[in-house]
Design a protein around this motif. Structure first.
Motif, short mmCIF file in Angstrom:
data_model
loop_
_atom_site.label_atom_id
_atom_site.label_comp_id
_atom_site.label_asym_id
_atom_site.label_seq_id
_atom_site.Cartn_x
_atom_site.Cartn_y
_atom_site.Cartn_z
N THR A 63 1.07 4.03 -3.05
CA THR A 63 1.07 5.41 -2.63
C THR A 63 2.18 6.13 -3.04
OG1 THR A 63 -0.83 5.08 -0.89
CG2 THR A 63 0.59 7.03 -0.93
N LYS A 64 3.38 5.60 -3.27
CA LYS A 64 4.76 6.52 -3.30
C LYS A 64 4.25 6.43 -5.33
CE LYS A 64 9.53 6.40 -2.74
NZ LYS A 64 10.99 5.55 -2.17
N PRO A 122 2.60 4.61 -11.51
CA PRO A 122 0.97 4.86 -12.07
C PRO A 122 0.61 4.87 -13.84
CG PRO A 122 3.49 6.32 -12.33
CD PRO A 122 3.80 4.84 -11.29
N GLY A 137 2.13 7.39 -6.52
CA GLY A 137 0.59 7.60 -7.32
C GLY A 137 -0.67 7.51 -7.02
N LEU A 138 -0.23 6.31 -7.20
CA LEU A 138 -1.75 5.68 -7.53
C LEU A 138 -2.58 5.75 -5.76
CD1 LEU A 138 -0.53 2.01 -8.09
CD2 LEU A 138 -1.20 3.72 -9.43
N LYS A 139 -3.79 6.53 -5.76
CA LYS A 139 -4.54 7.23 -4.96
C LYS A 139 -6.02 6.74 -4.10
CE LYS A 139 -3.61 11.95 -6.89
NZ LYS A 139 -4.12 12.50 -6.89
N PHE A 140 -5.11 5.10 -4.63
CA PHE A 140 -6.76 4.13 -3.55
C PHE A 140 -6.34 4.03 -2.56
CE2 PHE A 140 -4.17 1.80 -6.56
CZ PHE A 140 -3.29 0.30 -5.71
N ALA A 141 -4.92 3.54 -2.29
CA ALA A 141 -4.41 3.06 -1.64
C ALA A 141 -4.61 3.10 0.56
CB ALA A 141 -2.67 2.99 -1.59
N ASP A 142 -4.55 2.66 0.58
CA ASP A 142 -5.56 2.49 1.59
C ASP A 142 -4.38 2.83 3.07
OD1 ASP A 142 -6.77 2.64 5.00
OD2 ASP A 142 -7.60 0.77 4.93
N PRO A 143 -4.52 4.50 3.87
CA PRO A 143 -3.29 4.55 4.61
C PRO A 143 -3.21 3.87 6.06
CG PRO A 143 -5.19 6.14 4.48
CD PRO A 143 -5.55 5.26 3.55
N SER A 157 0.64 -1.01 -0.27
CA SER A 157 0.15 0.20 -0.09
C SER A 157 1.03 1.48 0.17
CB SER A 157 -0.70 -0.23 1.37
OG SER A 157 -2.06 1.18 1.37
#
Length: 251
Positions: free
Chosen positions: A83-84, A124, A86-92, A79
Motif C-alpha cells: 500500500t505504501k 510501484p 502505491g500498489l492498490k490491490f492490497a487488502d486493508p 500488504s
C-alpha cells in the motif's frame, strides 16, 4: 548463506539464520494458511494470498516462515508495504497486532534483500513514458507566419514544405551558446555551430540574417537561432498566439 534446492516443479530457497524457506513456482500456486503467497506478473506484484486474474500470473513466491512466525502477520506487513508503494490491490483487512509488529518487521527486513535479488521487491509499477509528440505538415500551415522572441532572438519562420522551414531574412540570432560547467560546448551547441557554418554567408557579424535560410526542421531552426535548449514547437507562434504545436500536433 542461502541454500538453493531445485525441485521438480519449483525452486526452494532455504533462508539464512533460520528464517524459513522461500519457494518460487512458475505460474499460479494455491495459497495456503501456513504460508504467505505473493503473485507476480514479471516483476509486478499482483496480489498477496489472493489474485484477481490468475491467468496473468507468471510466478508465485511462497514464504514459509518458521513455526513461531505467523504467516498472516507476514502477509499483513507485506500488504502495508504494498500500500505504501502505491500498489492498490492490497487488502486493508490484513492487519497486524501491535505486539507482533516488531517480530514481523524484523523478519521482513531479512526477507526483502532476497526479494530484491529475485526481482520481486515491492515497488510501484513503472510509469510508461509518454510517446513523443507527432506533428504533421499541412498546406494550410504553409501560409502562416510564425514568430519567436525566445532568449532575446527575433525571427519569422514559415513551415513551407514537409521537410523545409524558411527562416526569413532579418532574424536576430543568439550570438553565443551557454557553455557546460567545464567550459566545453554541449552536443546541441556543437550541432548548432555546424549549422551556422553551413549558412555563414547568410548572416552578418551582428548575428542578423541577411537572406532567407532554408532548414529541415523545427529543431534545426531552434538550434540555429538560439542553440536549442527549449521546445521550439511551443516557441513559434502565429499572430494570435497559437503555437506551431497547436497547429500541427497529431492527436
Amino acid at each position: 548463506m542461502m541454500e538453493t534446492q531445485l525441485q521438480d516443479d519449483h525452486l526452494n530457497l532455504v533462508l539464512p539464520n533460520d528464517q524459513g524457506t522461500l519457494q518460487v513456482f512458475p505460474g499460479v500456486h494455491p495459497a495456503q494458511k501456513t504460508a504467505t503467497t505473493l503473485y507476480y506478473q514479471g516483476s509486478d506484484l499482483l496480489g498477496i494470498d489472493q489474485v484477481a486474474d490468475a491467468a496473468v500470473v507468471t510466478r508465485s513466491l511462497v514464504i514459509l516462515p518458521l513455526a513461531d512466525t505467523e504467516p498472516a502477520y507476514i502477509s499483513g506487513m507485506l500488504s502495508a508495504l504494498a500500500t505504501k508503494a502505491g500498489l492498490k490491490f492490497a487488502d486493508p483487512k490484513l492487519t497486524v497486532p501491535k505486539n507482533q509488529q516488531k517480530p514481523a518487521q524484523a523478519y521482513i527486513a531479512a526477507l526483502l534483500p532476497v526479494l530484491t535479488l529475485l526481482g520481486a521487491a515491492f515497488a510501484p509499477k513503472a510509469k510508461k513514458k509518454p510517446a513523443k509528440a507527432q506533428h504533421r505538415w499541412q498546406k494550410a500551415v504553409a501560409a502562416v507566419a510564425f514568430t519567436t522572441d525566445f532568449a532575446g532572438t527575433q525571427a519569422t519562420i514559415y513551415w513551407q514544405k514537409r521537410n523545409e522551414m524558411r527562416l526569413v531574412a532579418g532574424a536576430h540570432m543568439l550570438p553565443e551558446p551557454k557553455l557546460n560547467a567545464d567550459g566545453s560546448l554541449g552536443f546541441s551547441a556543437r550541432f548548432a555551430q555546424q549549422l551556422r557554418q553551413e549558412h555563414q554567408a547568410a548572416f552578418n557579424q551582428d548575428f542578423v540574417t541577411t537572406a532567407d535560410i532554408i532548414l529541415k526542421s523545427t529543431n534545426e531552426v531552434g538550434l540555429f537561432l538560439y542553440f536549442g535548449n527549449t521546445n521550439s514547437w511551443l516557441q513559434f507562434k502565429d499572430a494570435n498566439g497559437k503555437t506551431l504545436d497547436d497547429w500541427t500536433i497529431v492527436k
